[in-house]
Scaffold this active site. Structure first.
Site, PDB file in Angstrom:
ATOM      1  N   HIS A 321       0.834  -1.198   0.000  1.00 20.12           N
ATOM      2  CA  HIS A 321       0.000   0.000   0.000  1.00 20.12           C
ATOM      3  C   HIS A 321       0.874   1.256   0.000  1.00 20.12           C
ATOM      4  O   HIS A 321       0.692   2.167  -0.810  1.00 20.12           O
ATOM      5  CB  HIS A 321      -0.910  -0.026   1.239  1.00 20.12           C
ATOM      6  N   CYS A 697      -0.526  -2.949 -16.757  1.00 19.70           N
ATOM      7  CA  CYS A 697      -0.728  -1.864 -15.795  1.00 19.70           C
ATOM      8  C   CYS A 697      -0.153  -2.205 -14.425  1.00 19.70           C
ATOM      9  O   CYS A 697      -0.348  -1.470 -13.463  1.00 19.70           O
ATOM     10  CB  CYS A 697      -2.205  -1.506 -15.686  1.00 19.70           C
TER      11      CYS A 697
HETATM   12  C1  PEP Z   1      -1.721  -5.829 -10.709  1.00 19.68           C
HETATM   13  O1  PEP Z   1      -2.072  -6.797 -10.049  1.00 19.68           O
HETATM   14  O2  PEP Z   1      -0.716  -5.809 -11.417  1.00 19.68           O
HETATM   15  C2  PEP Z   1      -2.514  -4.594 -10.676  1.00 19.68           C
HETATM   16  C3  PEP Z   1      -2.232  -3.583 -11.460  1.00 19.68           C
HETATM   17  O3  PEP Z   1      -3.512  -4.525  -9.739  1.00 19.68           O
HETATM   18  P1  PEP Z   1      -3.279  -4.213  -8.184  1.00 19.68           P
HETATM   19  O4  PEP Z   1      -1.852  -3.846  -7.998  1.00 19.68           O
HETATM   20  O5  PEP Z   1      -4.207  -3.113  -7.872  1.00 19.68           O
HETATM   21  O6  PEP Z   1      -3.674  -5.515  -7.580  1.00 19.68           O
END
Ligand code: PEP
Ligand code: MG
Length: 743
Positions: A321, A697
């Site tokens: 986080h 992403c």
């Molecule tokens: C991921 O899992 O790569 C992602 C972009 O989602 P999060 O980090 O919010 O789980």
């Protein structure tokens, strides 16, 4: 202290040149003695043995502590090894007609095209760098500038610290010519070492000079303008990660020399920060500059994180986080510094045997993960014209687009200013991190009836809609991927007593009931628990509310501002095609209801995250129904390795130390292993839909070596946090150039 220093102290002298012949003889005996004691062998007298001894010392230095640290810092592989260059010795300490020095063809700090460097008369190389004697400037201009800074009068300068240009003009001219020739030959800024032995100049070595991020950009753009290099070479000369220095505050290099690192964590969010220790987010404003030191952070800490100059956590990795939120804010953060022992009650931070109190100064470098004791001066970044030129050049070569991960209109605007061509990931749960919203979000999570949940969702709907409107407006028609709610519940459930009390009041229930609900929601493994599309499939009203907010915002922005947002709605954590289909059905039926009510339609698409290994295996089938794929390499890495994103910090540093891993896989994408899943996902998806739009992403979207891989597997775009957009733009251009060269 060097051995010679003891003798200098004893004799009451400061310089090597003040030793008598007898002193030097004594030192030779002493050194021979040390060699014998340490190696058990007498000092070799055969020149060949001496030479081999020296050569082996260089080879062995590859495994020295400093070399290991340096390699790790720069990402150089362990198995490269080193080389030894043997050359005849010349002496710069043969009297007043001898000298030695180091020089640069351009300014390594600013990149200015100005020959510069330092030297000393009657000295050897070590004297120039050891700091015992004050080195003098090579050029007259440099010498005058130096004197002004050191507040030394013009007379004193000429008398005591003249430049080489003034005292040995002929040799200076010769040196000047060499530096020009060498730079023209290597077509890059050179860092050269020279010695003058009894009036004759010898060039000892030349290499491409190390430089700051600002100098790197200026030199590359200047060499391009001077016609020394072409556009592709100029782009390849950029180390994308160093662009960070231009975007965030950095430590003043001089001040850093005097700083002592006390611990090492992960370089979670770049930049430098200095401040007084605070342990609680709501006390971050207690001091003018504070560093928030926490075991880990949670959404409760958001405001304090924003107020603090920097954030340190003892637990958590590159996707914790603290790391993700700090990167979004462009705030310096060091995470997972396991050596820190935090005692919230006593308000102390213990590192080894040293105890730091609240209010003590510490400094952190989010680009290296270093934590320092005390206050270190920082420098604000400045963006130059050459930076803009570099960005424009990158876009001409890159074939992948660079989008950003942004959750608020503010982040979206920052990312646009750095040249993001869209949003690749808006994490809708992050929109609820703010204090006035988190309560409604918690009410929704804790509700145990559909009615209760709908009530809380009703409160959330206008906030979401307003945020989406802001984001659509900020992005002016650029594509925007909005991900449906994906909150690992533990990030939102209130753990602190005060927050639980507040929630009890809001919900008109007892504290005991809140506690019981929190306990009920407790999951053994929240990262693999009730999150992602599992949430929207069990509570369809959540997906309905979000779809409504997204599409109403798109309709409003179209009507009021004429902006065509074409939202891309993304379903998280899909593992089976049925999971996706169920979400798709909810989205489509909600959309039809919204369009019918508003009597207007907008274009939108529905795609999925690729972050569960099973989804990459089933990609051909999923692609039949999905409009786009976006690889979530954070979760994909977590699940492919089986390393919990929240707990990996505990053992990853040991794994890196022992060489089990070369990199933290949450930071540098594992092309070899997890890469196979990504490659397969892209290939299988495009088998079904050749034009399928594919992006990434996860946090790797801003890491240059990973970007190169994503280019090679044929992705359409990468998406990264706003402050990494410039890095990704250059890395995407470099990836395209490298692939062209390989074909
Ligand atoms: C991921 O899992 O790569 C992602 C972009 O989602 P999060 O980090 O919010 O789980
Ligand atoms: Mg994910």
């Amino acid at each position: 202290m060097f051995w010679g220093e003891h003798l200098k102290e004893k004799r009451g002298i400061a310089l090597d040149t003040e030793f008598t012949v007898q002193d030097l003889k004594d030192l030779v005996y002493d050194f021979k003695d040390i060699v014998k004691k340490r190696t058990g062998q007498p000092f070799p007298t055969e020149p060949e043995d001496q030479l081999w001894g020296a050569i082996m010392a260089v080879f062995n230095s590859w495994n020295g502590e400093r070399a290991v640290y340096y390699r790790r810092m720069n990402g150089y592989p362990e198995d490269w090894g080193t080389a030894v260059n043997v050359q005849a010795m010349v002496f710069g300490n043969m009297g007043k007609t001898s000298a030695t020095g180091v020089c640069f063809t351009r300014d390594a700090g600013t990149g200015e095209n100005a020959f510069n460097g330092e030297y000393l008369v009657n000295a050897q190389g070590e004297d120039v760098v050891a700091g015992v004697r004050t080195p003098q400037q090579i050029t007259k201009r440099g010498s005058e500038q130096w004197a002004e800074l050191a507040q030394i009068s013009a007379e004193e300068r000429v008398e005591q610290y003249p430049s080489l240009e003034e005292i040995m003009p002929e040799l200076y001219r010769e040196l000047h010519e060499y530096q020009h020739t060498l730079e023209q030959h290597y077509r890059d800024m050179q860092d050269m070492e020279f010695t003058i032995q009894d009036g004759k100049l010898w060039i000892l070595q030349t290499r491409n000079g190390k430089r700051t991020g600002a100098a790197m950009v200026k030199i590359a753009m200047d060499l391009l303008a001077e016609g020394l290099i072409d556009e592709k070479t100029a782009l390849q000369r950029i180390e994308p990660i160093k662009l960070d220095e231009l975007l965030h505050p950095i430590f003043d290099p001089e001040a850093l020399k005097r700083a002592t690192p006390i611990a090492q964590g992960l370089p979670a969010s770049p930049g430098a920060a200095t401040g007084k220790i605070v342990f609680f987010a709501d006390e971050a404003d207690k001091f003018k500059s504070s560093i928030l030191v926490r075991q880990e952070t949670s959404p409760d800490d958001l405001e304090g994180m924003n107020v603090a100059k920097g954030i340190v956590t003892a637990r958590g990795g590159m996707t914790s986080h603290a790391a993700v939120v700090a990167r979004g804010m462009g705030k310096c953060c060091v995470s997972g510094a396991g050596a820190l022992k935090i005692n919230y009650k006593a308000r102390t931070l213990t590192v080894g045997s040293h105890v730091y109190q609240e209010g003590d100064w510490i400094s952190i470098n989010g680009s290296t993960g270093n934590i320092f004791e005390g206050k270190i001066k920082t420098k604000e970044p400045e963006l130059s014209g050459e930076f803009a030129q570099l960005m424009e050049l990158s876009d001409r070569y890159a074939t992948m687009e660079v989008r950003t991960n942004a959750d608020t209109p503010k982040d979206a605007l920052v990312a646009r200013s750095f040249g993001a061509k869209g949003i690749g990931l808006a994490r809708t749960e992050h929109m609820f991190f703010e204090v006035d919203r988190i309560q409604a979000m918690r009410e929704m999570i804790l509700a145990d009836t559909v009615k209760g949940r709908k009530q809380a969702l009703k409160e959330l709907l206008p906030m979401q809609r307003e945020d989406f409107e802001g984001i659509f407006e900020a992005m002016q028609g650029y594509p925007i991927t909005i991900r449906l709610l994906d909150p690992p519940l533990h990030e939102f459930v209130p753990h602190q007593l005060a927050t639980q009390k507040e929630l009890a009041e809001d919900l008109h229930i007892s504290l005991g009931e809140v506690k019981a609900k929190v306990a009920e929601l407790q999951e053994f493994n929240p990262m693999m628990g009730h999150r992602g599309c599992r949430l929207g499939n069990t509570y369809r009203e959540i997906t309905e509310m979000q779809t409504e907010a997204i599409l109403e915002a798109a309709l409003n922005v179209k009507r009021e501002k004429g902006i065509d947002s074409k939202p891309e709605i993304m379903v998280p954590l899909v593992g089976t095609v049925e999971e996706f289909l169920m979400q798709k059905e909810i989205i489509q039926s909600t959309a039809e209801a919204v369009f019918k009510m508003c009597n207007k339609r907008v274009e939108y698409s529905i795609g999925t995250m690729m972050e569960i290994p099973r989804a990459t295996l089933m990609a051909d089938e999923i692609a039949q129904h999905a409009d786009f794929f976006s690889f979530g390499t954070n979760d994909l890495t977590q699940m492919a390795f089986g390393y919990s994103r929240d707990d990996a910090g505990k053992f990853l540093s040991v794994y890196l130390d022992k060489g089990i891993l070369q990199h933290d896989p949450f930071e540098v994408f594992d092309q070899e292993g997890v890469g196979q899943l990504v490659r397969m996902g892209v290939e299988r998806g495009r088998q079904t839909k050749p034009q399928l739009k594919v992006g990434i992403c996860g946090e790797h979207g801003g890491e240059p070596s990973s970007i190169d891989f994503f280019h090679r597997v044929g992705m359409n775009y990468v998406s990264c946090s706003p402050y990494r957009v410039p890095i990704a733009r250059v890395a995407a251009a470099q990836a395209a150039i490298a692939q062209q060269a390989a074909e």
